[in-house]
Scaffold this active site. Sequence first.
Site, PDB file in Angstrom:
ATOM      1  N   LYS A 124     -60.060  27.259 -50.523  1.00  0.00           N
ATOM      2  CA  LYS A 124     -59.024  27.063 -49.498  1.00  0.00           C
ATOM      3  C   LYS A 124     -58.201  28.346 -49.336  1.00  0.00           C
ATOM      4  CE  LYS A 124     -58.095  23.854 -47.395  1.00  0.00           C
ATOM      5  NZ  LYS A 124     -58.604  23.325 -46.089  1.00  0.00           N
ATOM      6  N   TYR A 130     -62.087  24.586 -55.700  1.00  0.00           N
ATOM      7  CA  TYR A 130     -61.532  24.039 -54.450  1.00  0.00           C
ATOM      8  C   TYR A 130     -60.393  24.908 -53.935  1.00  0.00           C
ATOM      9  CZ  TYR A 130     -58.399  21.227 -51.524  1.00  0.00           C
ATOM     10  OH  TYR A 130     -57.563  20.804 -50.517  1.00  0.00           O
ATOM     11  N   THR A 146     -53.609  23.613 -48.280  1.00  0.00           N
ATOM     12  CA  THR A 146     -53.042  22.889 -49.415  1.00  0.00           C
ATOM     13  C   THR A 146     -52.072  23.758 -50.205  1.00  0.00           C
ATOM     14  OG1 THR A 146     -53.664  22.048 -51.598  1.00  0.00           O
ATOM     15  CG2 THR A 146     -55.173  23.576 -50.630  1.00  0.00           C
ATOM     16  N   ASP A 147     -51.155  23.118 -50.933  1.00  0.00           N
ATOM     17  CA  ASP A 147     -50.253  23.877 -51.822  1.00  0.00           C
ATOM     18  C   ASP A 147     -50.995  24.380 -53.065  1.00  0.00           C
ATOM     19  OD1 ASP A 147     -50.580  21.451 -53.186  1.00  0.00           O
ATOM     20  OD2 ASP A 147     -48.436  21.107 -53.501  1.00  0.00           O
ATOM     21  N   GLU A 148     -52.240  23.880 -53.284  1.00  0.00           N
ATOM     22  CA  GLU A 148     -52.960  24.282 -54.493  1.00  0.00           C
ATOM     23  C   GLU A 148     -53.352  25.759 -54.469  1.00  0.00           C
ATOM     24  OE1 GLU A 148     -55.753  21.434 -56.025  1.00  0.00           O
ATOM     25  OE2 GLU A 148     -54.783  19.793 -54.960  1.00  0.00           O
TER      26      GLU A 148
HETATM   27  P1  NAD Z   1     -61.383  14.387 -46.864  1.00  0.00           P
HETATM   28  O1  NAD Z   1     -62.311  14.846 -47.921  1.00  0.00           O
HETATM   29  O2  NAD Z   1     -60.904  12.975 -46.878  1.00  0.00           O
HETATM   30  O3  NAD Z   1     -62.054  14.605 -45.417  1.00  0.00           O
HETATM   31  C1  NAD Z   1     -62.755  15.769 -45.081  1.00  0.00           C
HETATM   32  C2  NAD Z   1     -63.537  15.487 -43.802  1.00  0.00           C
HETATM   33  O4  NAD Z   1     -64.231  16.694 -43.446  1.00  0.00           O
HETATM   34  C3  NAD Z   1     -64.591  14.390 -43.949  1.00  0.00           C
HETATM   35  O5  NAD Z   1     -64.545  13.509 -42.844  1.00  0.00           O
HETATM   36  C4  NAD Z   1     -65.906  15.158 -43.972  1.00  0.00           C
HETATM   37  O6  NAD Z   1     -67.003  14.412 -43.440  1.00  0.00           O
HETATM   38  C5  NAD Z   1     -65.570  16.367 -43.106  1.00  0.00           C
HETATM   39  N1  NAD Z   1     -66.425  17.531 -43.403  1.00  0.00           N
HETATM   40  C6  NAD Z   1     -66.711  18.048 -44.624  1.00  0.00           C
HETATM   41  N2  NAD Z   1     -67.527  19.110 -44.489  1.00  0.00           N
HETATM   42  C7  NAD Z   1     -67.747  19.273 -43.153  1.00  0.00           C
HETATM   43  C8  NAD Z   1     -68.481  20.214 -42.391  1.00  0.00           C
HETATM   44  N3  NAD Z   1     -69.179  21.190 -42.970  1.00  0.00           N
HETATM   45  N4  NAD Z   1     -68.468  20.113 -41.032  1.00  0.00           N
HETATM   46  C9  NAD Z   1     -67.776  19.109 -40.430  1.00  0.00           C
HETATM   47  N5  NAD Z   1     -67.058  18.182 -41.118  1.00  0.00           N
HETATM   48  C10 NAD Z   1     -67.048  18.272 -42.462  1.00  0.00           C
HETATM   49  O7  NAD Z   1     -60.176  15.407 -46.869  1.00  0.00           O
HETATM   50  P2  NAD Z   1     -58.629  15.153 -46.558  1.00  0.00           P
HETATM   51  O8  NAD Z   1     -57.957  14.699 -47.796  1.00  0.00           O
HETATM   52  O9  NAD Z   1     -58.515  14.355 -45.321  1.00  0.00           O
HETATM   53  O10 NAD Z   1     -58.145  16.648 -46.283  1.00  0.00           O
HETATM   54  C11 NAD Z   1     -58.216  17.202 -44.983  1.00  0.00           C
HETATM   55  C12 NAD Z   1     -57.754  18.648 -45.039  1.00  0.00           C
HETATM   56  O11 NAD Z   1     -56.425  18.702 -45.544  1.00  0.00           O
HETATM   57  C13 NAD Z   1     -58.596  19.533 -45.960  1.00  0.00           C
HETATM   58  O12 NAD Z   1     -58.744  20.790 -45.337  1.00  0.00           O
HETATM   59  C14 NAD Z   1     -57.760  19.630 -47.229  1.00  0.00           C
HETATM   60  O13 NAD Z   1     -58.005  20.856 -47.891  1.00  0.00           O
HETATM   61  C15 NAD Z   1     -56.353  19.575 -46.662  1.00  0.00           C
HETATM   62  N6  NAD Z   1     -55.325  19.017 -47.560  1.00  0.00           N
HETATM   63  C16 NAD Z   1     -55.535  17.825 -48.206  1.00  0.00           C
HETATM   64  C17 NAD Z   1     -54.538  17.300 -49.021  1.00  0.00           C
HETATM   65  C18 NAD Z   1     -54.705  15.969 -49.715  1.00  0.00           C
HETATM   66  O14 NAD Z   1     -53.852  15.591 -50.515  1.00  0.00           O
HETATM   67  N7  NAD Z   1     -55.745  15.189 -49.440  1.00  0.00           N
HETATM   68  C19 NAD Z   1     -53.333  17.990 -49.188  1.00  0.00           C
HETATM   69  C20 NAD Z   1     -53.155  19.205 -48.501  1.00  0.00           C
HETATM   70  C21 NAD Z   1     -54.157  19.696 -47.691  1.00  0.00           C
HETATM   71  P1  TYD Z   2     -56.328  14.280 -57.410  1.00  0.00           P
HETATM   72  O1  TYD Z   2     -56.005  13.014 -56.688  1.00  0.00           O
HETATM   73  O2  TYD Z   2     -57.760  14.573 -57.725  1.00  0.00           O
HETATM   74  O3  TYD Z   2     -55.647  15.456 -56.582  1.00  0.00           O
HETATM   75  P2  TYD Z   2     -55.498  17.044 -56.967  1.00  0.00           P
HETATM   76  O4  TYD Z   2     -56.357  17.344 -58.106  1.00  0.00           O
HETATM   77  O5  TYD Z   2     -55.950  17.705 -55.705  1.00  0.00           O
HETATM   78  O6  TYD Z   2     -54.033  17.230 -57.259  1.00  0.00           O
HETATM   79  O7  TYD Z   2     -55.536  14.283 -58.787  1.00  0.00           O
HETATM   80  C1  TYD Z   2     -54.126  14.178 -58.825  1.00  0.00           C
HETATM   81  C2  TYD Z   2     -53.723  14.345 -60.262  1.00  0.00           C
HETATM   82  O8  TYD Z   2     -54.194  13.205 -61.011  1.00  0.00           O
HETATM   83  C3  TYD Z   2     -54.325  15.558 -60.932  1.00  0.00           C
HETATM   84  O9  TYD Z   2     -53.361  16.129 -61.827  1.00  0.00           O
HETATM   85  C4  TYD Z   2     -55.504  15.016 -61.719  1.00  0.00           C
HETATM   86  C5  TYD Z   2     -55.042  13.620 -62.082  1.00  0.00           C
HETATM   87  N1  TYD Z   2     -56.102  12.596 -62.198  1.00  0.00           N
HETATM   88  C6  TYD Z   2     -56.191  11.793 -63.329  1.00  0.00           C
HETATM   89  O10 TYD Z   2     -55.382  11.941 -64.289  1.00  0.00           O
HETATM   90  N2  TYD Z   2     -57.159  10.841 -63.387  1.00  0.00           N
HETATM   91  C7  TYD Z   2     -58.052  10.658 -62.369  1.00  0.00           C
HETATM   92  O11 TYD Z   2     -58.947   9.783 -62.494  1.00  0.00           O
HETATM   93  C8  TYD Z   2     -57.953  11.482 -61.212  1.00  0.00           C
HETATM   94  C9  TYD Z   2     -58.919  11.317 -60.063  1.00  0.00           C
HETATM   95  C10 TYD Z   2     -56.952  12.430 -61.155  1.00  0.00           C
END
Ligand code: NAD
Ligand code: TYD
Length: 360
Positions: free
Chosen positions: A165, A161, A136-138
């Site tokens: 990461k 989180y 992630t970019d975070e």
């Molecule tokens: P998500 O929470 O929707 O899915 C995570 C999946 O991992 C789930 O299916 C869960 O059951 C599985 N999981 C969790 N713990 C596990 C374990 N111990 N063993 C096996 N499986 C396990 O997450 P996402 O949004 O699909 O993100 C996927 C990846 O991309 C993550 O690594 C996240 O850090 C990264 N990422 C997400 C975003 C975003 O905006 N969602 C952006 C950049 C990077």
């Molecule tokens: P989120 O979807 O949790 O992603 P991340 O924290 O990984 O960026 O949140 C996106 C942005 O929205 C973040 O600045 C927090 C804000 N947010 C709210 O203002 N209200 C909400 O109910 C949630 C879930 C997030």
Amino acid sequence: MTAKTILITGGAGFIGSALIRYLIAETACHVINIDKLTYAGNLESLTTVANSERYHFEREDIGDAAAMTRLIDEYQPDAIMHLAAESHVDRSITGPAAFIETNVKGTFTLLEAARQYWEALDKERQAAFRFHHISTDEVYGDLEPGRLFTEDTAYAPSSPYSASKAASDHLVRAWHRTYGFPVLITNCSNNYGPNHFPEKLIPLMILNALAGKALPIYGDGQQIRDWLYVEDHVRALYCVLTTGQIGETYNIGGHNEKTNLDVVTTLCEILEQLAPNKPAGVTNYSDLITYVADRPGHDLRYAIDASKIQRELGWQPQETFNSGLLKTVKWFINNSTWVENVSSGAYQQWIDQHYEAPAR
Ligand code: NAD
Ligand code: TYD
């Protein structure tokens, strides 16, 4: 590099399921999905691929070393794409232990199982093997106005989180430097799209608005995120897997910097058009916007410089923010069964009813 068998961790999650749907539809790869099925894992996001002969599901925890070794040996993957993680910042604030367990220790366990497998491969398969870590970019932390995250930006994670990461990224990089293990790392901005678990901003706001519930904005809503449609992200992941340089990091982003308030206001405007019959007592969806206490340690701004992946690998997003958001809102309106099962918790019973662990 052509991967014939790709082992994916976290494939029942939001991004993992989009990646698997893409790989089955657009490539000839065999896909092994290893997922523990936490609250975020939903096999109902994979019904369109479930019967494919090229798709196999294994319910396992990446922290289980024996299971990882056994599955990697059994399936002999050409590549591993590691997405399994605890992914929600708010949950990491109230319960950080699971984030350290899965994101840090789980990544370590998977890396070791994968390294041992890779070291025993013949020279040709060893040269072709890739371990792609999805991050992630975070990890870069809070960004001042006027700057963008590049691949050289120093890590400064703010939340449990993002710290977990960042730790996993460091482990993956160290496995490359120390053991020559062939890794790729991608750091992506906030994704949105179909099958997104409604704890994250965009799906939560869509479903709350449709139900006539409050739309909670943390603090003043002026925090900025850089949004990318999930299908653009998975195209980028496959592009990096197949054409990226070993040991390199690629930032992935959509050039869509928006304040949270802008995002929610735009969603309300789209809903006015697509769902004009509002719940009782709601005149305008935007009247539901409610300012609530800010998130502790809240990063004010993220924004990605995605020029490296565009310049070196030729990837760029296909969706604009408006086109992606429109598709997303339509998906949530048209997929009421998925939504109802997630909202009621029935999706977890569905897993218990439909999934039986293979006998070994
Ligand atoms: P998500 O929470 O929707 O899915 C995570 C999946 O991992 C789930 O299916 C869960 O059951 C599985 N999981 C969790 N713990 C596990 C374990 N111990 N063993 C096996 N499986 C396990 O997450 P996402 O949004 O699909 O993100 C996927 C990846 O991309 C993550 O690594 C996240 O850090 C990264 N990422 C997400 C975003 C975003 O905006 N969602 C952006 C950049 C990077
Ligand atoms: P989120 O979807 O949790 O992603 P991340 O924290 O990984 O960026 O949140 C996106 C942005 O929205 C973040 O600045 C927090 C804000 N947010 C709210 O203002 N209200 C909400 O109910 C949630 C879930 C997030």
